[in-house]
Scaffold this motif. Structure first.
Motif, PDB file in Angstrom:
ATOM      1  N   ASP A   1      13.238  12.532  -4.479  1.00 13.10           N
ATOM      2  CA  ASP A   1      13.605  11.428  -5.358  1.00 13.10           C
ATOM      3  C   ASP A   1      12.460  10.425  -5.495  1.00 13.10           C
ATOM      4  OD1 ASP A   1      15.713   9.842  -6.854  1.00 13.10           O
ATOM      5  OD2 ASP A   1      15.214   8.420  -5.264  1.00 13.10           O
ATOM      6  N   SER A   2      11.676  10.245  -4.438  1.00  9.13           N
ATOM      7  CA  SER A   2      10.616   9.233  -4.445  1.00  9.13           C
ATOM      8  C   SER A   2       9.547   9.497  -5.493  1.00  9.13           C
ATOM      9  CB  SER A   2       9.958   9.139  -3.065  1.00  9.13           C
ATOM     10  OG  SER A   2       9.350  10.370  -2.704  1.00  9.13           O
TER      11      SER A   2
ATOM     12  N   ARG B   1       8.897  -2.584 -12.299  1.00  8.47           N
ATOM     13  CA  ARG B   1       9.783  -2.886 -11.181  1.00  8.47           C
ATOM     14  C   ARG B   1       9.107  -2.491  -9.874  1.00  8.47           C
ATOM     15  NH1 ARG B   1      14.890   0.599  -9.502  1.00  8.47           N
ATOM     16  NH2 ARG B   1      15.805  -0.727  -7.886  1.00  8.47           N
ATOM     17  N   LEU B   2       9.134  -3.393  -8.891  1.00 10.08           N
ATOM     18  CA  LEU B   2       8.635  -3.058  -7.569  1.00 10.08           C
ATOM     19  C   LEU B   2       9.766  -2.371  -6.810  1.00 10.08           C
ATOM     20  CD1 LEU B   2       6.421  -5.267  -5.277  1.00 10.08           C
ATOM     21  CD2 LEU B   2       8.040  -3.608  -4.383  1.00 10.08           C
ATOM     22  N   ASP B   3       9.619  -1.071  -6.637  1.00 11.02           N
ATOM     23  CA  ASP B   3      10.667  -0.234  -6.069  1.00 11.02           C
ATOM     24  C   ASP B   3      10.156   0.391  -4.776  1.00 11.02           C
ATOM     25  OD1 ASP B   3      12.639   1.572  -5.464  1.00 11.02           O
ATOM     26  OD2 ASP B   3      12.539   2.679  -7.364  1.00 11.02           O
ATOM     27  N   ARG B   4      10.686  -0.023  -3.654  1.00 11.95           N
ATOM     28  CA  ARG B   4      10.213   0.490  -2.367  1.00 11.95           C
ATOM     29  C   ARG B   4      10.631   1.941  -2.117  1.00 11.95           C
ATOM     30  NH1 ARG B   4       7.739  -2.271   1.513  1.00 11.95           N
ATOM     31  NH2 ARG B   4       7.271  -4.458   1.089  1.00 11.95           N
TER      32      ARG B   4
ATOM     33  N   ALA C   1       4.584   5.813   5.389  1.00  8.18           N
ATOM     34  CA  ALA C   1       3.259   5.449   5.882  1.00  8.18           C
ATOM     35  C   ALA C   1       2.517   4.544   4.902  1.00  8.18           C
ATOM     36  CB  ALA C   1       2.438   6.715   6.145  1.00  8.18           C
ATOM     37  N   TRP C   2       2.749   4.748   3.604  1.00 12.68           N
ATOM     38  CA  TRP C   2       1.995   3.945   2.632  1.00 12.68           C
ATOM     39  C   TRP C   2       2.507   2.511   2.555  1.00 12.68           C
ATOM     40  CZ3 TRP C   2      -1.899   6.863   2.634  1.00 12.68           C
ATOM     41  CH2 TRP C   2      -3.001   6.551   1.855  1.00 12.68           C
ATOM     42  N   TRP C   3       3.803   2.333   2.719  1.00 16.47           N
ATOM     43  CA  TRP C   3       4.302   0.961   2.793  1.00 16.47           C
ATOM     44  C   TRP C   3       3.839   0.301   4.095  1.00 16.47           C
ATOM     45  CZ3 TRP C   3       5.217  -1.461  -1.300  1.00 16.47           C
ATOM     46  CH2 TRP C   3       5.886  -0.889  -2.374  1.00 16.47           C
ATOM     47  N   GLU C   4       3.773   1.077   5.163  1.00 19.30           N
ATOM     48  CA  GLU C   4       3.235   0.535   6.410  1.00 19.30           C
ATOM     49  C   GLU C   4       1.764   0.177   6.247  1.00 19.30           C
ATOM     50  OE1 GLU C   4       3.951   3.394   9.445  1.00 19.30           O
ATOM     51  OE2 GLU C   4       6.142   3.198   9.348  1.00 19.30           O
ATOM     52  N   LEU C   5       1.025   1.007   5.503  1.00 20.50           N
ATOM     53  CA  LEU C   5      -0.386   0.711   5.247  1.00 20.50           C
ATOM     54  C   LEU C   5      -0.527  -0.583   4.466  1.00 20.50           C
ATOM     55  CD1 LEU C   5      -3.392   1.508   5.293  1.00 20.50           C
ATOM     56  CD2 LEU C   5      -2.969   2.875   3.222  1.00 20.50           C
TER      57      LEU C   5
END
Length: 607
Positions: free
Chosen positions: A467-468, A476-479, A556-560
């Protein structure tokens, strides 16, 4: 585009622009010079750049493992999703809708969808069924076939379940017709999708797309589609020829198996040769050229690029610099010159033999290139700032920024790199004849711009996509969106690029190294299941692997992004050992921006 029509996104005015000024203004009463400037700047800033892509083919004898590869970077801020369209059965007498493509001539609200959603329909799988968005309005319909194949779709078709694979770039033709129901309903985007739905080989796909152009009409820009299967790769180029006409013209040329081809927003097929095994073309290609006065047979063969093309988009070397750089990276031994005599140069061959066999990583390194190490290196110089940022924003607002309300006489351009900030996705596809289609076809997909993305594998036999990767809305900023995570990090990295790109490359290397390292073992397990008759099990294994890999990358990319925020907060380097470690500007940059003119004493300086 200089000399073209600029439509204000706020609906307030329309103008025809040129470097000499504004020739026509209508639809608004200008209350004063500064109000005019304000509105004009908003309009110029709001114009979305034309999609402008780079695409390559690697023949099976030019690749390291014998696969046929095609790559594509989609360089226009648009819909960044990679969508799974399932195989479907259709009732006799069914019709297939043909939708307008934003990539052709920008978003047109009358044809449905939205500025950030390319297709909205229930007929092509769950990912295109968007609640609350205006459904896409068909330009027309064609007869549906009994069964359509599963495929991965983006702004253009990507790969189907039979390893048929496609890349794309937009080209400047002499004529860019508008869509019109009943006369011109196809652009390359929908052509590529129909081809993936109905054909298994590159030759079949090209013939089908050619027939659709001739029967249902073609609109939009000129286009190059790279069409490959596990055995061979072809370049297909197409264009309209009359603003009020029907049909279109097209030509296709086979890429030799031991060679690499590259295109970058300009037609690359030259002489159209009759009775040749490595070339196909529309039946009207010669007659139209004569009727339009674009070609005189007595002066030589029909040169498709020169006859139907109109040079490079935007400025000299917008296309040719990328062609030069890509070919030079593939075959440095050729010592190709970056300087040519004009837009229709013969300096760059149709395809080249690589100095060494190409891998997926090699091909994608081309898309990540910013001319590093050349005289055009975008990570160097004042425009790159003190921290080597290769981004060069496009736009014309600066040309009207004069305080007196006059157009600025400033004329110039930045180099256009292979890696560009407004890329929404890129990929390298492998098609491998020695493996079953479900395992042999793999899309190495990277959301957002190539330099800061991570390639992740998705197999032709997958039951679905995560889905990601199927959700991407630029407004839209969509996490939960893979595209948003990469776009967020890429934008933040521009603050201190030379430092942050090292952290990004560390994460790139970690995930890509694992994916390429796992590939052989994963495919061996899938092949064993397949050969033992458990085809569903093989497909499930590949699907779950890709899902798990993508989920790990998204987290990992949001953590980055959070790591980069903390580490480089307020321009410092912050670690457990030291907070607010200063990183000052380099001396060469300080000299050029007037640092030495700053307040070093109480005495007034003379200028």
């Amino acid at each position: 585009m200089p000399g073209g029509t600029i439509k204000c996104p706020f609906g307030c005015l329309e103008m025809r622009g040129s470097r000499s000024g504004i020739r026509q203004l209508k639809g608004v009463e200008v209350m004063g010079r500064f109000f005019f400037l304000f509105v004009l700047v908003l309009c110029l800033v709001g114009v979305q750049p034309a999609l402008a892509c780079t695409t390559l083919i690697v023949g099976k004898d030019a690749s390291f493992d014998g696969s046929v590869m095609v790559s594509h970077s989609d360089d226009g801020l648009n819909d960044g999703s990679l969508v799974y369209v399932p195989a479907m059965d259709h009732k006799p007498g069914s019709r297939r809708a043909v939708f307008y493509s934003h990539a052709a001539l920008d978003f047109k609200p009358q044809w449905g969808g939205s500025v950030s959603h390319r297709i909205v329909t229930r007929d092509r799988g769950r990912a295109y069924d968007k609640t609350g968005v205006k459904p896409s309005v068909p330009l027309g319909f064609i007869p549906q076939v009994e069964h359509t194949y599963a495929y991965f779709d983006a702004n253009y078709g990507v790969m189907n379940e039979h390893q048929l694979s496609i890349g794309e770039c937009t080209d400047k033709a002499k004529v860019h017709p508008e869509p019109e129901p009943g006369k011109r309903i196809f652009y390359s985007s929908e052509l590529s999708r129909v081809a993936l739905e109905r054909t298994k080989t590159a030759r079949e796909a090209i013939r089908l797309m050619g027939e659709l152009i001739e029967k249902y009409g073609y609109y939009g820009t000129g286009e190059t589609l790279l069409v490959v299967d596990p055995n061979e790769g072809w370049v297909m180029e197409m264009a309209g020829y009359d603003m009020n006409g029907t049909g279109g013209v097209w030509v296709a040329q086979r890429v030799p198996d031991d060679m690499v081809f590259v295109a970058a927003n300009q037609f690359r097929i030259r002489e159209v040769r009759k009775d040749s095994d490595d070339m196909m073309f529309s039946g009207n290609i010669f007659d139209i050229a004569r009727q339009k006065g674009w070609w005189d047979p007595s002066k030589g063969s029909l040169d498709f690029a020169a006859v139907y093309g109109d040079g490079e988009f935007h400025h000299p070397y917008y296309s040719l610099r990328r062609v030069w750089r890509a070919l030079s990276l593939v075959a440095p031994s050729l010592n190709l010159s970056p300087w040519v005599e004009g837009p229709f140069t013969r300096a760059y061959p149709f395809a080249v033999k690589p100095d060494r066999k190409m891998k997926v990583q090699d091909l994608f390194a081309i898309h990540r290139d910013n001319y590093e190490g050349t005289e055009f290196d975008l990570t160097r110089g004042l425009a790159a700032g003190p921290f080597g940022n290769p981004t060069r924003f496009e736009g014309n607002a600066e040309s009207v920024a004069d305080k007196e309300g006059k157009l600025s006489p400033l004329v110039g351009e930045f180099e256009r790199p292979l890696n560009i900030y407004r890329c929404v996705y890129s990929y390298v596809n492998q098609s491998r004849k020695w493996l079953p289609d479900a395992i042999g076809g793999v899309v190495w997909f990277g959301p957002d711009r190539p330099a800061t993305t991570v390639l992740m594998p998705f197999y032709a036999g997958a039951f679905d996509l995560p889905d990601s990767v199927q959700r991407a809305d630029i407004l839209r900023l969509d996490r939960k969106s893979m595209w948003t995570s990469f776009n967020y990090v890429a934008n933040y990295s521009m603050l201190k690029y030379a430092f942050m790109i090292k952290d990004i490359r560390t994460e790139q290397g970690r995930f890509e190294g694992a994916a390429f390292g796992n590939q052989k073992d994963l495919e061996t397990k899938a092949l064993t299941l397949w050969q033992n008759g458990n085809r569903a099990g093989a497909r499930e294994l590949l699907t779950r692997y890709s899902d798990k890999n993508a989920a790990g990358i998204l987290d990992a990319w949001w953590e980055l992004s959070e790591f980069l925020y903390v580490k480089y907060n307020d321009g410092y380097i912050n670690t457990d050992e030291e907070i607010a470690h200063p990183v000052f500007y380099p001396a060469w940059w300080l000299k050029q921006v007037g640092f030495e003119d700053g307040p070093t004493s109480y005495k007034q300086k003379t200028r």
